[in-house]
Enzyme design. Sequence first.
Site, PDB file in Angstrom:
ATOM      1  N   ARG A 150       0.859  -1.209   0.000  1.00  0.00           N
ATOM      2  CA  ARG A 150       0.000   0.000   0.000  1.00  0.00           C
ATOM      3  C   ARG A 150       0.890   1.253   0.000  1.00  0.00           C
ATOM      4  O   ARG A 150       2.094   1.155   0.221  1.00  0.00           O
ATOM      5  CB  ARG A 150      -0.944  -0.046   1.227  1.00  0.00           C
ATOM      6  CG  ARG A 150      -2.043  -1.108   1.060  1.00  0.00           C
ATOM      7  CD  ARG A 150      -2.929  -1.223   2.279  1.00  0.00           C
ATOM      8  NE  ARG A 150      -3.618   0.027   2.577  1.00  0.00           N
ATOM      9  CZ  ARG A 150      -4.384   0.200   3.663  1.00  0.00           C
ATOM     10  NH1 ARG A 150      -4.568  -0.806   4.517  1.00  0.00           N
ATOM     11  NH2 ARG A 150      -4.980   1.348   3.880  1.00  0.00           N
ATOM     12  N   ASP A 204     -14.594   4.780   3.477  1.00  0.00           N
ATOM     13  CA  ASP A 204     -14.633   3.375   3.924  1.00  0.00           C
ATOM     14  C   ASP A 204     -16.006   2.772   3.663  1.00  0.00           C
ATOM     15  O   ASP A 204     -16.159   1.552   3.628  1.00  0.00           O
ATOM     16  CB  ASP A 204     -14.318   3.260   5.432  1.00  0.00           C
ATOM     17  CG  ASP A 204     -12.828   3.402   5.734  1.00  0.00           C
ATOM     18  OD1 ASP A 204     -12.032   3.606   4.790  1.00  0.00           O
ATOM     19  OD2 ASP A 204     -12.452   3.325   6.919  1.00  0.00           O
ATOM     20  N   ARG A 256     -10.392  -1.474  -4.083  1.00  0.00           N
ATOM     21  CA  ARG A 256     -11.815  -1.586  -3.744  1.00  0.00           C
ATOM     22  C   ARG A 256     -12.718  -1.162  -4.893  1.00  0.00           C
ATOM     23  O   ARG A 256     -13.850  -1.640  -4.995  1.00  0.00           O
ATOM     24  CB  ARG A 256     -12.127  -0.767  -2.480  1.00  0.00           C
ATOM     25  CG  ARG A 256     -11.560  -1.405  -1.236  1.00  0.00           C
ATOM     26  CD  ARG A 256     -11.830  -0.603   0.020  1.00  0.00           C
ATOM     27  NE  ARG A 256     -11.498  -1.392   1.198  1.00  0.00           N
ATOM     28  CZ  ARG A 256     -11.388  -0.889   2.413  1.00  0.00           C
ATOM     29  NH1 ARG A 256     -11.581   0.405   2.633  1.00  0.00           N
ATOM     30  NH2 ARG A 256     -11.095  -1.670   3.436  1.00  0.00           N
TER      31      ARG A 256
END
Length: 447
Positions: free
Chosen positions: A140, A331, A362
Amino acid sequence: MTINLKSAKSPWSSLDGVEALTLHPINQSFNKEVIIPGSKSVTNRAFILAGFSNGTSKLSGYLKSDDTYWCMESLKKLGATFKFIEDEIHITGINHAELPDKQQIFIGSAGTSARFLPGILGTQEKSEITVTSTEQLAVRPHQTLHEALQQLGVEVKYLEEEGQLPITIKGTAQTGGKVSIAGNQSSQFISGLLMAAPLFNRPTEIELTTNIVQSAYVDITIEMMHQFGINVDVSDDYKHMKVEQGQYQPATLPLEADLSTACYFMALAALNKSTIKINHLNMESHQPDLEVVDILERMGATVEKGSDYVVISGPEQLKGHLTIDMNACSDQALTIGTLAAFADGPITITGVEHIRHHECNRVSALTESLSKLGIDVVEHQDGWTITPGQIEAATLDTFDDHRVAMSLSLVGTKIDGVKLLDPSCVSKTCPTYFEMLKSLGISVEYN
Ligand SMILES: O=C(O)C1=C[C@@H](OP(=O)(O)O)[C@@H](O)[C@H](O)C1
Ligand SMILES: C=C(OP(=O)(O)O)C(=O)O
């Protein structure tokens, strides 16, 4: 030499050995109450600030999950002590001047630990600490934070790939001073600089070169630093921050429930024409996912906000024809993206490009999952346009991402036979998630 690990599973994980689970719809409305476990963001900040305080802090309401377990274990290796006394955890901090000369810590998959610990570990010239993680976390974004720390006199050495974990951190004779950093990749970089700043040997000034994504997490950091005895000076536009040197003081605190976890239960009620009352919430919280309450209201849910609870009731039919900028509470982009499949018209979600670099990509993970369920998804660089349609049950990957698993579980409460692979990834932030669903009457069959 490979020292990163594949898995972040810990003694606080759940569903050990469960390879998949199948969900079955509720088929009738329910009216229930739940209490949500502690916040991962608040718990890891509290563990770290208590871990570097000069005395013993007493914390209740903390979260037991993989992210918090590895944060605790790391702090123990650095010299802090953790004692479980009834429903509290008592943490006796280490003086940062007494950090071990050499130590290696493993932080699991926690973005919080990866971004909050390196600065603090770089406050001592004599100590050299190696930070290892899972392979997922290793790749990441980290380098922007590391370059900022280098500007502040911290040495960061890459042990494998440039920009990735593992790293070795070491302080120098002169730490602190002025630093410029971008906030558009991760707010955690700014939180990490702030938390380290009082322990550098010069006052620190942080200048932001861009806006901060999910800036409310920086507010949580500033609020909690204050609770542990340190004040931060911030300009109204967040572009300049100033931190004096100082020592963290121990605190006695009840920690907030996790509003990110709460959102799955609000979404569940919204989707199933049901009512849920979520108790013991801080409705004044800085946790940005509280914004989901308003998003659900825009989608047709009825909302009642109390001082420490919220009640969400789902409509006959969720509303679509909306464009929702979720930059500030990203999120939950997967949660709202999943609900969009059940709305009465298309929903476009924008502002979440940075979640391509969270536990998985995502943006593409949701595109792939909803497409497998038969939903029409147009992927944009910073989100999606999701057009509701006929949904078919499918077996879905969870990409080792707790939020993918919890979001997609919502589909299984409406469509029979949705199978989720590797459901134990919820242990990152909510090991009890599927047991909580069961307690609401949802059928969860472990395969
Ligand atoms: O500071 C924190 O506790 C967090 C900040 C956010 O990360 P980014 O700012 O990296 O998106 C959020 O996604 C994460 O779940 C928790
Ligand atoms: C992005 C997340 O976690 P992390 O703290 O690892 O960044 C998350 O919880 O959605």
